[in-house]
Design an enzyme around this catalytic site. Structure first.
Site, mmCIF file in Angstrom:
data_model
loop_
_atom_site.group_PDB
_atom_site.id
_atom_site.type_symbol
_atom_site.label_atom_id
_atom_site.label_comp_id
_atom_site.label_asym_id
_atom_site.label_seq_id
_atom_site.Cartn_x
_atom_site.Cartn_y
_atom_site.Cartn_z
ATOM 1 N N LEU A 251 0.952 -1.090 0.168
ATOM 2 C CA LEU A 251 -0.045 -0.004 -0.028
ATOM 3 C C LEU A 251 0.857 1.301 0.103
ATOM 4 C CD1 LEU A 251 -2.761 1.267 0.224
ATOM 5 C CD2 LEU A 251 -2.569 1.070 2.712
ATOM 6 N N TYR A 252 1.892 1.042 0.815
ATOM 7 C CA TYR A 252 2.967 2.406 0.682
ATOM 8 C C TYR A 252 3.414 2.785 -0.770
ATOM 9 C CZ TYR A 252 7.268 4.820 1.084
ATOM 10 O OH TYR A 252 8.378 5.708 0.975
ATOM 11 N N ALA A 253 3.616 1.728 -1.411
ATOM 12 C CA ALA A 253 4.221 1.715 -2.928
ATOM 13 C C ALA A 253 2.889 2.623 -3.626
ATOM 14 C CB ALA A 253 4.645 0.632 -3.346
#
Length: 440
Positions: A251-253
């Site tokens: 999700l960070y990416a």
């Protein structure tokens, strides 16, 4: 409370279903009974509405007591404004060199933010920091960085990038020529625990900053931190800015990739000059405790086992470790070559600059070799716990192609991992009182 008791008392005195009411034959008695029931029903309705109203009026204070989720924090918890505050802001942002720029550095108490703000200040640029000091990792480290910056003359305003009123006030006090946007919720694995914080900071916060900047006259040029994580499941190496980035592994990416698309939109519609920087595994003094090299150092000194991941079939896990000083030079190069935005008051007047650069070291090193270097520097044998790379967003390797940054920014990393870790370990042992605090 008396209303609730009254409601309970009335409930007990009333029949449980309409079918149990006894129908009287007298018309007069029927009218009296009907009016009485209507009055009681009205009273109960008002009492119920009052309870609901009290609940909603009290609910914000209860939600504000949840300190661990940045996406739920009130934007009004920070104190700012007033003549003394404005004086500090102006003083910090005062340019002290010819042709210097005025830069708002968001995330200034963070790892990269502290180093960039300090470098800008040292060369005479006007610098103001902005940071929320959230508790994703030990806030005392952020406060120590803040003290470090204050000694160089950089003031950090405590606030949230989602606070539109605060951002507008900062630009009202100081007409910043540039924004170095480094504020973000970092960490690949934490996204599985608190996804809302990533949306709050990396998407909503970025949009809020762009919304404010688009309406300014003149608009500032913006350099912001993307991430090498946008390459996700890409298997072509080394990673080039032209490679596909539509397969995020975390999700960070995904939020960083979303930021790149959002930047394209604001550049296209409003003429904002935007430069994205894809950082590759930044390390060094004053680093982030959630990074492997940092907590490896801590656990090796404590004698605790450290997780060393390997891919399927005993495959090597490697990272393009990039020393902080090299990253800082890349950030300053991006600021120095950023062209002016072309919009005014929210209206685009011509094509504006839009760029994305890799900032890496071009020399991927296996994580097992990272551990070996730390063992030699710390003079302690690590207890390695070899583990399979989990499906939590981590990728097997990263490797930067930096030819574009070399050509456009003059970017040239000079610090190898052995040299950079030696500087980090020296800082770590000094910061944690000769290693005593680290092994407590």
């Amino acid at each position: 409370m008396s209303q609730l008791k009254q409601m309970s008392h009335n409930d007990n005195s009333a029949p449980s279903t309409p079918g149990k009411f006894k129908i009287e034959k007298s018309p007069y008695f029927n009218r009296t009974r009907w009016h009485s029931s209507l009055a009681k029903l009205t009273l109960w309705s008002f009492a119920f509405l009052a309870v609901i109203l009290i609940f909603f009026l009290r609910s914000p204070s209860s939600s504000a007591s949840l300190p661990t989720d940045p996406s739920r924090r009130s934007l009004r918890t920070y104190n700012w404004g007033g003549s003394a505050w404005e004086k500090r802001v102006r003083s910090s942002a005062r340019v002290r060199s010819r042709n210097g720029m005025t830069v708002l550095v968001t995330g200034a108490a963070g790892f990269v933010g502290t180093h960039v703000a300090s470098a800008l200040k040292r060369r005479g640029d006007g610098v103001l920091g902005l940071d929320s000091f959230n508790d994703y990792y030990d806030p005392s480290l952020k406060r120590a960085r803040q003290a470090l910056l204050e000694r160089t003359g950089v003031y950090i305003v405590e606030g949230d990038i989602n606070d539109e009123a605060l951002l507008r006030k900062l630009f009202e006090v100081v007409p910043f020529t540039h924004v170095m946007h480094l504020a973000a919720q970092a960490g690949v694995r934490y996204a599985m625990e608190n996804p809302g914080s990533y949306v709050h900071s990396n998407i909503a916060g970025f949009v809020n900053l762009l919304e404010v900047c688009k309406s300014l006259n003149p608009q500032p040029a913006i350099v912001w931190a993307s991430s090498s994580s946008v390459y996700g499941l890409n298997t072509k190496v080394p990673f080039s800015e032209r490679d596909r980035t539509d397969q995020p592994a975390s999700l960070y990416a995904a939020t960083k990739k979303a930021g790149e698309e959002i930047a394209h939109t604001y550049n296209h519609i409003y003429g904002l000059s935007l430069t994205g920087l894809r950082f590759f595994t930044v390390y060094g003094p004053w680093g982030r405790p959630d990074m492997a090299y940092f907590f490896f150092t801590k656990d090796i000194l404590k004698g605790k086992p450290i997780p060393v991941f390997e891919a399927a079939n005993h495959g090597t896990v490697a990272r393009d470790f990039t020393y902080i000083d090299d990253i800082v030079r890349g950030c300053l190069g991006a600021l120095d070559t950023a062209e002016k935005s072309t919009g005014s008051g929210g209206k685009k007047k011509g094509p504006a600059q839009l760029r994305v650069f890799n900032l890496g070291n071009t020399s991927p090193v296996p994580v097992s070799e990272l551990v070996s270097i730390l063992e030699r520097l710390l003079k302690v044998k690590a207890k390695r716990n070899i583990m399979r790379l989990p499906r939590n967003g981590d990728v097997q390797f990263t490797h930067a192609n930096i030819s574009y940054a070399q050509r456009e920014l003059g970017y040239k990393p000079t610090t190898d991992l052995q040299t950079g870790l030696k500087k980090f370990v020296r800082w770590y042992l000094n910061y944690y009182s000769g290693g005593k605090k680290a092994v407590e």
